[in-house]
Design an enzyme around this catalytic site. Structure first.
Site, PDB file in Angstrom:
ATOM      1  N   GLU A 296      -6.214  -8.376  -0.423  1.00 47.96           N
ATOM      2  CA  GLU A 296      -6.626  -8.408   0.982  1.00 47.96           C
ATOM      3  C   GLU A 296      -8.119  -8.149   1.063  1.00 47.96           C
ATOM      4  O   GLU A 296      -8.678  -7.370   0.289  1.00 47.96           O
ATOM      5  CB  GLU A 296      -5.932  -7.314   1.797  1.00 47.96           C
ATOM      6  CG  GLU A 296      -4.451  -7.468   1.976  1.00 47.96           C
ATOM      7  CD  GLU A 296      -3.869  -6.318   2.805  1.00 47.96           C
ATOM      8  OE1 GLU A 296      -4.611  -5.661   3.563  1.00 47.96           O
ATOM      9  OE2 GLU A 296      -2.661  -6.066   2.662  1.00 47.96           O
TER      10      GLU A 296
ATOM     11  N   CYS B  10       7.074  12.932   1.249  1.00 45.86           N
ATOM     12  CA  CYS B  10       8.162  13.396   2.117  1.00 45.86           C
ATOM     13  C   CYS B  10       8.644  14.748   1.591  1.00 45.86           C
ATOM     14  O   CYS B  10       8.599  14.988   0.387  1.00 45.86           O
ATOM     15  CB  CYS B  10       9.275  12.344   2.057  1.00 45.86           C
ATOM     16  SG  CYS B  10      10.850  12.863   2.730  1.00 45.86           S
TER      17      CYS B  10
ATOM     18  N   GLU C 229       0.810  -1.218   0.000  1.00 44.88           N
ATOM     19  CA  GLU C 229       0.000   0.000   0.000  1.00 44.88           C
ATOM     20  C   GLU C 229       0.847   1.274   0.000  1.00 44.88           C
ATOM     21  O   GLU C 229       0.800   2.068   0.940  1.00 44.88           O
ATOM     22  CB  GLU C 229      -0.972  -0.023   1.184  1.00 44.88           C
ATOM     23  CG  GLU C 229      -1.996  -1.120   1.057  1.00 44.88           C
ATOM     24  CD  GLU C 229      -3.072  -1.092   2.140  1.00 44.88           C
ATOM     25  OE1 GLU C 229      -2.888  -0.413   3.159  1.00 44.88           O
ATOM     26  OE2 GLU C 229      -4.108  -1.764   1.950  1.00 44.88           O
TER      27      GLU C 229
END
Ligand code: GAL
Length: 730
Positions: free
Chosen positions: A351, A204, A199
């Site tokens: 998932e 940043c 994921e």
């Protein structure tokens, strides 16, 4: 021309000159790739994810690295796998500190053992690269791998998904560990695929990242002069005199915000490419994929399609409550998106929870039948896997209360385990579904950059009445998708750069930003006989968020739609404004329809008015129009309907006028839906009742056989709550 006399597009749709038309079973022709790319026939049936293993993959994230101190648990896991009907496991996702406990000291013997034991039982691994969670020693030794936040502070080690994508040190450490894994497990029988990181998300603001952003801008704009112009930077004296002044944390400039989002996507894709390089060098035939999150706003997932062999995603819907069928609609929308991203190639549901999702506000457990239903919904939309987070609950830390196949006690005696084992047994009937797909005639456009451009534009109202920051762009796309779901009409979810020619009907809600070439390609599509639905807030800005001049919808859409949108009104929540369909309209949406948030004052310029406003000084002005353009038509919806009825009636009208194929020609009550997948000479129908009460479907003379037990459904058929079937014509 009346709005009821539209014909189908010409047989060979007059597609773009550069595109060849090809005959393939199940569809007359197809166009692959992005605009201008060479065409290729679409496969009738795709190969399975694991060559020679033609089954739906079934399994879970498995973290044996957490249990190395208790080998009996791992033995028990392998015993339980036998009983669960699971065959594939995502291994090592967050195992870096176990794989490399100190810099340069690699300990892979435990993973050898795990891989060998999987292979011995003919099970498979999606082996993870561990970059999703960095080890502590790395944060300590090389602070640059830790992100810098918006406030300019270097973060602490933190939890996961928090590394700098630009840091040369992080990239080098990732290259080394990925190469180790690839060299070690190349040719291993258990290696089915590479699960790249986990994921990807976030950004940043360290000097490396800001430097890379500025270099990216220089390559994009060439000069500061061009950049200042594209960003309209003279506004509020923002003009940039040097590249170093550009800082994404400090800007009221829409174009800068938009470019920062583009850059974050670019840098994340670049990082993923960097992760993949050593894997492909050692194991060129092993597929790579990264698990994504529905329509996560922070990354334009379309940009990952070229470097992903398969698309995968993690689905955590809240199918709770009486209205849960609405969540099932949105879940289906995402499934369709992931199938569409690789042109119909079956995707990986990487998932999903077998039970509860601990981070949700109300982590309800699944009711009997719900698990199979959720999984069959995914398969019906094109998943060739049903995988879970997680195989076994951890004993401690954040996810010890999260649903898992194996609970803290009583292993195979739990209801959840039995559900999984039942589902595993059921999947044995679906081998022929593997690799099949659907070729929809309808596409809904949901475009990340359009969404960002709406987020960064102040006005025409800051939020929708219901709140979301993107002016409900995503939800609006889903609102337009929902009526097709209700009718059982297959839909692709495309971006505005996708090819349009494969479709009869394109619905492009709130196409606020027009990227270069999009209006021209829409024009070609309509001219050739396609039908296009546009709405309020379309064609307002270009790709740098500068307003398109010359009247809205701009950029060339005005002549297509045959209207001029002069003004956009924003409504208070209790607005009495209504849309009233014109007398004699072929669309079955009688009565008055409340609207919310937006109303545009629209003047016809050749378009026919199909509905008007009821109230305010613009009463009687058009709210819905249609314009004939070339061999096609363009509908323009000028206001946002507040309830389902309007779009339901409008969509039903389009489907019948264009004679768009439903999966089966049967009426479906609300909360019931159907998908289909075809290939290899067979067609499978997936029929679901998402309501908590019985629903009746009249199948008429159609006889459908349940692939699991051969039972035949025909005539009036009652579907129990959460009933799901996989059917073929008997
Ligand atoms: C996902 C994540 C998994 C796990 C899961 C819990 O977003 O990839 O590692 O945390 O959520 O629902």
């Amino acid at each position: 021309m009346s709005d009821s006399t539209v014909g189908r597009r010409p047989f060979l749709k007059g597609a773009l000159g550069s595109v060849a038309l090809l005959a393939v079973p199940g569809r007359l022709f197809a166009i692959a790739g992005q605009p201008g790319s060479a065409s290729a026939p679409l496969p009738d049936r795709y190969p399975p994810i694991i060559p020679g293993f033609p089954h739906i993959l079934h399994g879970a994230d498995w973290n044996p690295d957490q249990w190395l101190h208790e080998p009996s648990v791992i033995d028990e896991d392998l015993r339980l796998m036998e009983k669960s009907g699971c065959n594939t496991f995502s291994v090592g996702i967050f195992a870096w500190s176990t794989l490399e406990p100190a810099e340069g000291r690699f300990e892979l013997a435990w993973l050898d053992d795990i891989m060998n034991r999987l292979a011995a039982k003919a099970r498979y691994a999606f082996l993870a690269t561990p970059s999703g969670a960095k080890p502590r020693w790395m944060s300590e030794t090389y602070p640059e791998v830790r992100r810098v936040n918006r406030a300019g502070q270097r973060e602490l080690h933190g939890s996961r998904h928090n590394h700098c994508f630009t840091s040369p040190v992080y990239r080098e450490k990732v290259r080394i560990i990925n190469a180790k894994l690839a060299d070690r497990y190349k040719g291993h029988k258990a290696l089915a695929g590479w699960h790249i990181s986990n994921e990807y998300s976030g950004s940043c603001y360290c000097d490396h990242c800001l430097g890379a952003f500025r270099a990216w801008l220089q390559a994009r704009y060439g000069s500061l002069e061009a950049l200042n112009k594209a960003w309209w930077a003279s506004f509020w004296s923002q003009t940039f005199q040097s590249w170093d002044q550009i800082d994404p944390r400090d800007s009221p400039v829409d174009g800068l915000n938009l470019d920062w989002d583009r850059f974050v996507t670019h840098q994340t894709v670049d990082f993923m490419r960097h992760e993949i390089a050593p894997l492909k060098a050692a194991t060129p035939a092993i597929p790579v994929t990264t698990n994504m999150m529905s329509a996560f706003v922070g990354l334009d997932y379309w940009r990952f399609t070229d470097i992903s062999d398969r698309m995968s995603w993690d689905a955590y819907p809240t199918l709770h409550g009486e209205d849960s069928w609405r969540s099932a609609v949105n879940l289906s929308f995402y499934h369709d998106l992931y199938r569409t991203m690789k042109g119909g190639l079956p995707f990986i549901l990487m998932e999903s929870t077998p039970s509860n999702t601990n981070w949700q506000q109300t982590p309800q457990i699944k009711k009997p039948g719900q698990h199979r239903q959720e999984m069959l919904l995914a398969i019906g939309h094109g998943a060739d896997t049903t995988m879970y987070f997680q195989w076994r609950k951890s004993l401690g830390a954040a996810e010890k209360m999260h649903g898992a196949v194996v609970d803290h006690g009583e292993a195979e005696r739990t209801r959840v385990f039995k559900d999984i084992a039942d589902h595993g047994a059921f999947l044995r009937h679906l081998d022929a579904v593997v690799g099949t797909t659907v070729r929809p005639e309808v596409a809904v456009v949901q475009d990340w950059e359009v969404r960002w451009s709406l987020m960064y534009t102040q006005g025409p109202r800051q939020q929708s009445a219901r709140g979301p920051f993107d002016k409900e762009y995503l939800q609006t796309c889903q609102d337009h998708y929902r009526p097709f779901w209700k009718l059982g009409v297959p839909v692709d979810v495309i971006e505005s750069l996708s090819p349009f020619d494969p479709y009869e009907l394109i619905v492009a809600p709130m196409l606020f930003m027009l990227k270069p070439g999009v209006a021209d390609r829409l024009e070609a599509f309509v001219k050739a006989g396609g039908t296009l639905v546009l709405t309020y807030l379309s064609g307002i800005v270009d790709e740098t968020a500068l307003v398109l001049r010359g009247g809205w919808p701009g950029g060339g859409l005005r002549k297509l739609a045959g209207i001029w949108s002069e003004e956009i009104d924003a409504l208070y929540p209790d607005s009495p404004q209504r849309i009233v369909p014109a007398a004699g309209s072929a669309f079955s949406m009688p009565g008055e329809h409340p609207v919310r948030d937006y109303c545009e004052r629209v003047h016809p310029e050749g378009a026919t008015v199909l509905a008007t406003y009821k109230n305010d000084f613009y009463a009687g002005m058009p709210a819905l129009t249609v314009n004939t353009y070339g061999a096609g038509r363009v509908y323009y919806l000028a206001a946002r309907p507040a309830q389902d009825g309007f779009l339901d009636g409008f969509t039903r009208g389009l489907v019948s006028q264009l004679r768009l194929a439903r999966c089966l020609d049967v009426e479906l009550p609300e909360g019931v839906t159907m998908q289909k997948r075809a290939g290899g000479g067979r067609t499978f129908y997936f029929l679901h009742n998402f309501r908590r009460q019985d629903q009746v479907v009249d199948l008429g003379w159609t006889r459908l056989k349940d692939v699991s037990d051969g039972r035949v459904l025909t005539g009036r058929t009652t579907l129990a709550p959460f009933a799901s079937f996989v059917l073929e014509k008997a």
